[in-house]
Structures are given as structure tokens and as C-alpha cells.
Design an enzyme around this catalytic site. Structure first.
Site, PDB file in Angstrom:
ATOM      1  N   ASP A   1       0.896  -1.318   0.023  1.00 55.80           N
ATOM      2  CA  ASP A   1       0.107   0.061  -0.075  1.00 55.80           C
ATOM      3  C   ASP A   1       0.788   1.202  -0.038  1.00 55.80           C
ATOM      4  O   ASP A   1       0.513   2.257   0.505  1.00 55.80           O
ATOM      5  CB  ASP A   1      -0.938  -0.119   1.133  1.00 55.80           C
ATOM      6  CG  ASP A   1      -2.103   0.889   1.043  1.00 55.80           C
ATOM      7  OD1 ASP A   1      -2.536   1.376  -0.106  1.00 55.80           O
ATOM      8  OD2 ASP A   1      -2.527   1.311   2.019  1.00 55.80           O
ATOM      9  N   TYR A   2       2.084   1.229  -0.665  1.00 51.34           N
ATOM     10  CA  TYR A   2       2.901   2.166  -0.897  1.00 51.34           C
ATOM     11  C   TYR A   2       2.645   3.141  -2.034  1.00 51.34           C
ATOM     12  O   TYR A   2       3.595   3.282  -2.945  1.00 51.34           O
ATOM     13  CB  TYR A   2       4.296   1.762  -0.700  1.00 51.34           C
ATOM     14  CG  TYR A   2       5.056   1.488   0.648  1.00 51.34           C
ATOM     15  CD1 TYR A   2       4.315   2.161   1.749  1.00 51.34           C
ATOM     16  CD2 TYR A   2       6.179   0.700   0.714  1.00 51.34           C
ATOM     17  CE1 TYR A   2       4.793   1.715   3.031  1.00 51.34           C
ATOM     18  CE2 TYR A   2       6.623   0.502   1.859  1.00 51.34           C
ATOM     19  CZ  TYR A   2       5.980   0.928   3.109  1.00 51.34           C
ATOM     20  OH  TYR A   2       6.463   0.713   4.426  1.00 51.34           O
TER      21      TYR A   2
END
Length: 646
Positions: free
Chosen positions: A322-323
Site C-alpha cells: 500500500d505504498y
């Protein structure tokens, strides 16, 4: 005798009051607008305003305050909201958007209402991001006669996926735009539930085209809704183009999303719009999307009139953390190592800052592909490397060991030490696992949607970061429902269609403080000529995290949401932290010069303008559901008491 002593004390007090420093007279300043979400179309969050200076900033007082009334109208909805609005000031009006998507036009000198518009969204829907709105866009139609209806327009998006065009002078919907002034952005999109797609960031407008992104609820299923970006004619509302970041994936993949939820930027002269794209679905298992996932997790430059891709630069390969790119790409002219060139500055959740050439997308500051941890979950094929800019150094730590655990007490420290020791962690980009993997920085950043501010004259970028640990644990699909039933207050998502669901929590002790060592929030200044970090200081105190702890804990900083803005006088203003203050820092040294108490959480980015000779600094004080800061519904405007224009 007692009466004499009392009189002497009163006389001394009167003398001290008479000798107290009175605010110095303030000269009128040239009027300055803040006409875009990020001040200018490129999101520099810089103002030429210089009436408020390091020498007089301590004299700032509340000049006016405005309440939207949301706390009285719908307290339950506001409890699920985030007042992330950055007001804009253009054409002699201040424009404010509430989390429930009401738009107000205010008098710049008094905060009095000039008009209001309510799109009447359904507040019973529980959106993935709660009720969130970051602002509106302003546009002057160059083909319209001055003063004609809708010659100046406010474009606003809603949580329920509508795009409105409003007459900036009256607040009335522009009848010739879409149907009755609105376009259904999600027309034709098949939604599993109304909550899975919403619009939280302002649109952007250039060359007669208005462009919108979307926010998609994460980790609900293998193939989420498409994250396509859409463009419409700014006058008629007719569709112009759409761009799906996953369309370029080779081989084709089973995934969705890769949306653009953060603000975008435009370059009118070049005819470009810049997209900060996000991760494909689901976030934490990518076995159904082998390869590099197309133009997800990228900075993408499109021709704004046609939607044709001009270039793309990838900031994460095959994202499992989830970067995504959470912040507006900032357009600036940088003088890296003595060579001046137009650039795009993209800060990331990893605490990295990429600097790219605006015309080509090639790195201005070199980027290296470095080996990263391997050994993903069953069915996963990881990228062996990830991109890292050579400067500046990472702005957030990414390695934690059990012996690094933090705690106010020995037992709190031991609790955190055990949690860290039990999890998998080999540094940045350690893959999610069934054992439980530490993501450091957590998925809130590093940098989040507040982005950065850039001083073009000083060539300095100011950016705030957070530092916390997320523990992400993969759960076999057959056990997800039982896990949800056992821990109803913990984030556990199904990732339906994948072999795993996921559990995510911030690693904290029972006292509510992070398990990683402080500082947990910082403000940084970066010399863009050299990539050197000039200074970094803690941002915020722990008084809201653990009441009373601020008296024994100093220099900790706190996680923060919202960004900085900077002025020509050398000041940096920022709210963001979880302790309900707006702060001013000396841009040269990082020294805190002033703080103004807010009535609720200031998890928003401030702005400034000059109106009739007086400079105002505004911030939304409404709190944030995800950080559980105090809710409110106010805009506060600060100014110097001795300034003209009152």
C-alpha cells in the site's frame, strides 16, 4: 500597611502592562490570491505574501472564524469525517468545502457567507474514507464575457461521485454543464456497494478540460473497481477521455483500482496533467497480477486535451505494501548541482523524494535500483529491486529491531519488544506474510496527502513525515470470517477472490503510544540544489495521544496528516499534528516561532492570501476520524492586529 503593599503591586502591574511590547505598525501589502488547492497549478504551496514575517509572526491573532454548521446538522456523519479542506481565494472570494461537500463562498475580510451550495449527499453511506473533501477548483472561462453567468466557475466533486460546475459569483449550478450543472462521474461503473468508490480530492482544470480522480475502498476483493481517471469539457461537461493506469500492464493482469485519490497538478503552458497513481488491488497479495502492474504506483504525465500518455515513472515495482503515491506532484524549477530545469517533485509513503524532469520523466536526481527482501507468500512473485533516489536520504526510518522498542515504562517497552520480535521484518519492502510483517514506515507514511511546499527563491522543499509501524498479517481465506468475528474492532479485510485476507493494525503499547522510538512526526527542509537536508525538527506533542505525557516527553513529534505552506518572508506554516495547533516555523532554522490553538483537530493544509492590504492565514479545524482528533466545523483566519484592511 497591607493596603500600601496592594497598591504598590497594582502599580507595578500597571507599569508592566504599559511597558509590554505593543504590536508594531504593519504596512499594507500587495493583494495576493491563493487560486488553486496548492496555491498555484503546480502545487508549490508557496505565497509571495510577506506581511507576516519571522519578526512579527508571534503577534498573529484570530481575525475571523467561520462555522459550517455541520456539527449541529449531522453530528453522526461528522464523527465519520475528515475536514481536510484547504480553502482557495480567487476573484475576491474565499471558497470552502465541508466533508459533506457543501461549498461556501466567504468574504475574505470577515468570513461572512456570500453564498452556499449543498449537493445533498446521502450521509447514511459508510464510505471507505469516511466523509472527506480536500477542496475545490476555480476556473475563469477565457471565452466568456466578463460578468456573464458562469464566466468564473467553481468545480467541486462529491463523495457520491458527482462533478458540479457552480457560478463562482452566485453559487448556482451552471445549467449548461452536464445535466443541471452536474456530471455523474461513475456513470456505467458497476459498483458492488455505494461505499466502494468516492471522490475526495479537488479536480484540476487546464485548457478547458476538467480532470477528476477517485478513491476506492481497499482490500475488499481481488478485482476492485477500475481506478480510471476521467476528463470532461469544462464548459459542457461532455466526456473528453479516460485513462486506466492498468491498461498498459504486460502481461494483462487480474486487478482493479490503481486509482488517483490524491490531488493532481497541471502545467497549462505544456498542456500536461500529472497523476500520482496508486497500487493495484488487492494491496497485500499480488499473485494474480504478475509483473510490474502497468502504470500503477507511478507519476504519469498526460496530454490534458487528449489523455495520451507522455511519460510515466514508476516509484514502486509490484506494490504489496500500500505504498501508493499519496501526494500531489509538485511542479518546480530546480537548480540541481547548478543545472536549472523544470521538474516534478514526488514525495512518497516510504519517506522518499523523487525529482523528475517535467518534460521527459527521467530522474533529475539519480535513482538506483536496490535489492530488497524476498520470500513472499505462496503464489507471489516479488520484484528483486525497488527504486531509491540518491538524494535526499530517506526522510523516515525503515528498520526496527526488538531492542529498539519504545515504552514509557519497562513493561510497556517489554510489550512492544515482544510484538516486534514475533513479526517478520527485514527492512523496507519486507513482503506481507502469514507470520505477520512489520511495514515501516506504516501505510500512512512517511509522507501522506499533505505533500510538500517549495520555496522557489531559496530552492528549499519543506515536507512533513510520520513514523509508525503497521503489522500486516495474511489470513487464509477460509479463516477470514472467523477472524472478523473474533476481533470486530480490528481492520480485517477479505480481499475476496485471493487466497488470503489481511489484518492490519498500528503497533502500540497499551498506553496508546507507538512501539517504535520517536520522533513520530517531523518537519524537514531540503536544499534542492544539493539534496542535503538542512534541518529536521519534531512536529507536534503527545498531549492528545496520552494526556499528560507531553510534560515528561519532549521532542517526540506525532503522526500527522495535512501539509505545509511557505511564504516569501521565510515562514513555514503547518497544522497536521494531532495536538490541535497551527504552527509557524522559521524556514531558515526550523525553530518554532508561533503556535495558535485550534478548537478542533487541524489535520488540513493551511493557506494564505492578502486582501485589501492585509495578510490572512487560514486553516480548517475539524478533526479527523482516522486519528480520532477532536471534531469540529470551523475555518480560522489569523492576521496581524495592526494590519490595514479591517
Amino acid at each position: 500597611m497591607r493596603r500600601s503593599i496592594t497598591l504598590n503591586l497594582l502599580s507595578a502591574a500597571a507599569l508592566l502592562a504599559a511597558c509590554a511590547r505593543a504590536p508594531a505598525p504593519v504596512a499594507p501589502a500587495p493583494d495576493q490570491e491563493w487560486a488553486h488547492y496548492g496555491a498555484d497549478e503546480g502545487g508549490q504551496r508557496f505565497s509571495p505574501a510577506a506581511q507576516v514575517t519571522p519578526a512579527n509572526v508571534r503577534d498573529l491573532k484570530v481575525a475571523w472564524r467561520f462555522s459550517t454548521g455541520d456539527l449541529l446538522r449531522d453530528r453522526k456523519a461528522i464523527h465519520r469525517s475528515a475536514f481536510e479542506d484547504t480553502p482557495i481565494m480567487a476573484g475576491g472570494r474565499v471558497y470552502v468545502e465541508t466533508p459533506l461537500n457543501e461549498v461556501f463562498a466567504l468574504d475574505p475580510a470577515t468570513g461572512l457567507i456570500l453564498w452556499r451550495f449543498n449537493p445533498m449527499i446521502d450521509t447514511s453511506v459508510h464510505y471507505g474514507e469516511g466523509f472527506t473533501a480536500r477542496g475545490v477548483a476555480y476556473w475563469r472561462d477565457p471565452a466568456a464575457a466578463p460578468g456573464a453567468p458562469c464566466a468564473e466557475r467553481i468545480f467541486t466533486t462529491t463523495n457520491d461521485r458527482r462533478l458540479f460546475a457552480l457560478d463562482a459569483a452566485t453559487g448556482r449550478a451552471c445549467a449548461g454543464f452536464g445535466t443541471g450543472g452536474a456530471v455523474d462521474v461513475a456513470a456505467g461503473v458497476q459498483l458492488a456497494t455505494p461505499r466502494e468508490m468516492q471522490m475526495t480530492s479537488p479536480p484540476v482544470v487546464a485548457r478547458g478540460v476538467v480532470v477528476v480522480g477517485s478513491s476506492v475502498a481497499d482490500n475488499q476483493r481481488l478485482k476492485e473497481v477500475s481506478g480510471a481517471v476521467r476528463a470532461f469539457d469544462a464548459v459542457t461537461g461532455k466526456p473528453r477521455w479516460s485513462f486506466d493506469p492498468l491498461a498498459s500492464a504486460n502481461p494483462p493482469i487480474t486487478a482493479g483500482s490503481a486509482n488517483v485519490w490524491a490531488p493532481m497538478s497541471t502545467d497549462e503552458a505544456r498542456g500536461l496533467v500529472f497523476l500520482p497513481t496508486t497500487s493495484p488491488s488487492p494491496d497485500f497479495w499480488g499473485g494474480a497480477r504478475p509483473g510490474d502492474d502497468g502504470d500503477s504506483d507511478s507519476v504519469v504525465a498526460l496530454n490534458i486535451e487528449t489523455g495520451t500518455k507522455v511519460w510515466a515513472f514508476k516509484t514502486v515495482h509490484h506494490d504489496l505494501w500500500d505504498y501508493d503515491n499519496p501526494a500531489q506532484p509538485t511542479l518546480a524549477t530546480v537548480a540541481w548541482q547548478g543545472v536549472t530545469q523544470p521538474a516534478v517533485l514526488q514525495p512518497t509513503k516510504q519517506g522518499l523524494l523523487f525529482t523528475l524532469n517535467r518534460d521527459t520523466g527521467k530522474p533529475v536526481i539519480p535513482v538506483e535500483e536496490r535489492p530488497v527482501p524476498q520470500g513472499g507468500a505462496p503464489g507471489e512473485v516479488l520484484s528483486p529491486t525497488q527504486p531509491f533516489p540518491t538524494a535526499p536520504r530517506p526522510l523516515a526510518p525503515s528498520v526496527i529491531r526488538p531492542e529498539d522498542a519504545f515504552g514509557l515504562t519497562p513493561w510497556g517497552r517489554d510489550e512492544c519488544r515482544r510484538k516486534i520480535a514475533a513479526a517478520l521484518h527485514e527492512g523496507l519492502f519486507t513482503p506481507p506474510s502469514l507470520q505477520g510483517t512489520i511495514l515501516y514506515p506504516f501505510t500512512g507514511g512517511g509522507v501522506n496527502w499533505g505533500g510538500l511546499a517549495f520555496d522557489p527563491g531559496r530552492q528549499v522543499a519543506y515536507v512533513n513525515t510520520s513514523s509508525a509501524l503497521h503489522l500486516v498479517t495474511l489470513i487464509p481465506a477460509a479463516k477470514v470470517k472467523a477472524a472478523q468475528d473474533a476481533e470486530p474492532d480490528v481492520e480485517i479485510s477479505p480481499m475476496a477472490g485471493a487466497p488470503f485476507g489481511m489484518r492490519r493494525e498500528v503497533m502500540k503499547s497499551k498506553l496508546g503510544l507507538p512501539c517504535n522510538p520517536p520522533p513520530w512526526g517531523q518537519l524537514h527542509a531540503i536544499d534542492m540544489k544539493t539534496g542535503r537536508i538542512l534541518w529536521e525538527v519534531p512536529l507536534g506533542t503527545t498531549e492528545a495521544l496520552a494526556p499528560g505525557s507531553q510534560f515528561v516527553m519532549h521532542g517526540t513529534g506525532v503522526p500527522n496528516f495535512g501539509g505545509p505552506m511557505t511564504t516569501a518572508s521565510g515562514l513555514v506554516f503547518i497544522g497536521a499534528a494531532m495536538d490541535n495547533y497551527l504552527r509557524a516555523f522559521d524556514g531558515a532554522t526550523g525553530r518554532e516561532l508561533w503556535r495558535g490553538r485550534l478548537p478542533a483537530g487541524g489535520q488540513a493544509t493551511p493557506m494564505t492570501y492578502v486582501w485589501k492590504g492585509r495578510q490572512y492565514i487560514l486553516i480548517a479545524a475539524g478533526g479527523h476520524a482516522k486519528t480520532d482528533t477532536k471534531r469540529g466545523d470551523q475555518i480560522l483566519a489569523f492576521a496581524l492586529p495592526g494590519a490595514p484592511g479591517r
